[in-house]
Design a protein around this motif. Structure first.
Motif, short mmCIF file in Angstrom:
data_model
loop_
_atom_site.label_atom_id
_atom_site.label_comp_id
_atom_site.label_asym_id
_atom_site.label_seq_id
_atom_site.Cartn_x
_atom_site.Cartn_y
_atom_site.Cartn_z
N ARG A 60 -2.51 11.45 -3.01
CA ARG A 60 -2.39 12.23 -4.25
C ARG A 60 -3.63 12.02 -5.12
O ARG A 60 -4.17 12.97 -5.70
N SER A 61 -4.11 10.80 -5.18
CA SER A 61 -5.30 10.50 -5.98
C SER A 61 -6.53 11.22 -5.40
O SER A 61 -7.34 11.77 -6.15
N ARG B 118 0.84 -1.19 0.00
CA ARG B 118 0.00 0.00 0.00
C ARG B 118 0.88 1.25 0.00
O ARG B 118 1.81 1.35 0.80
N ASN B 119 0.54 2.17 -0.88
CA ASN B 119 1.30 3.41 -0.97
C ASN B 119 0.37 4.56 -0.52
O ASN B 119 -0.44 5.05 -1.29
N PRO B 120 0.48 4.99 0.76
CA PRO B 120 -0.44 6.03 1.26
C PRO B 120 -0.27 7.35 0.52
O PRO B 120 -1.23 8.08 0.33
N GLN C 23 -8.88 14.22 -7.17
CA GLN C 23 -10.33 14.08 -7.33
C GLN C 23 -11.11 15.14 -6.55
O GLN C 23 -12.23 15.46 -6.89
N ALA C 24 -10.50 15.72 -5.53
CA ALA C 24 -11.20 16.65 -4.64
C ALA C 24 -11.78 17.86 -5.35
O ALA C 24 -12.94 18.21 -5.11
N PRO C 25 -11.04 18.57 -6.22
CA PRO C 25 -11.64 19.75 -6.86
C PRO C 25 -12.90 19.41 -7.66
O PRO C 25 -13.82 20.22 -7.72
#
Length: 161
Positions: A19-20, A12-14, A24-26
């Motif tokens: 970053r993903s 797992r790469n936190p 997606q947030a905007p």
């Protein structure tokens, strides 16, 4: 014989997940982001951000001054008195306060409305002997008795210390 099925879970790469989510947030929260920018701009225009920046820069000094002022005997008495009044006001029914505070403007209005009329001794006596005046006088006397009783107990406590 049965062979175990190899299961390899990629590590797992936190940071990649974060970053993903940021990418997606905007799109998901566009309205909230725009509203936050508007609030930030208004805070900046009114100088609130400068005040907050200054308060953060001087927070240790401000806190030190507040603590120094709070350690004075006057401040300690004021805090104790506020706590005492919180207790007293919490024990009084709001309807009692409402009655007292409604009587104040009513009494002032009545006294100022009849300013031109002369006051007579018999008129005052008739008003003083009315049911409402006697009830108010009884309440005032009850208060004065309780006040005197507690004055006596505080005088005893003061003389003992």
């Amino acid at each position: 014989m049965a062979q175990p099925i190899p299961l390899e879970i990629p590590p797992r790469n936190p940071r990649a997940e974060l970053r993903s989510r940021l990418e997606q947030a905007p799109q998901e929260h566009a309205e909230a982001v725009l509203a936050a920018y508007e609030v930030l701009q208004q805070l900046h225009e009114r100088g609130a951000l400068e005040i907050m920046r200054g308060a953060l820069a001087a927070s240790d000094e401000i806190l030190e001054k507040v603590v120094d002022n709070a350690k004075t005997p006057e401040a300690i008495r004021a805090i104790r008195n506020l706590l005492f009044w919180r207790h007293i006001l919490g024990s009084i029914e709001p309807e009692w306060f409402r009655g007292v505070f409604q009587a104040i403007p009513e009494g002032i209005a009545h006294a100022t409305a009849e300013r031109e009329r002369p006051v007579s001794l018999f008129g005052l006596l008739r008003r003083a002997l009315s049911k409402d005046s006697l009830r108010g006088l009884a309440a005032a006397i009850d208060f004065l008795q309780a006040f005197g009783r507690h004055l006596d107990s505080t005088e005893n406590q003061t003389s003992q210390t």
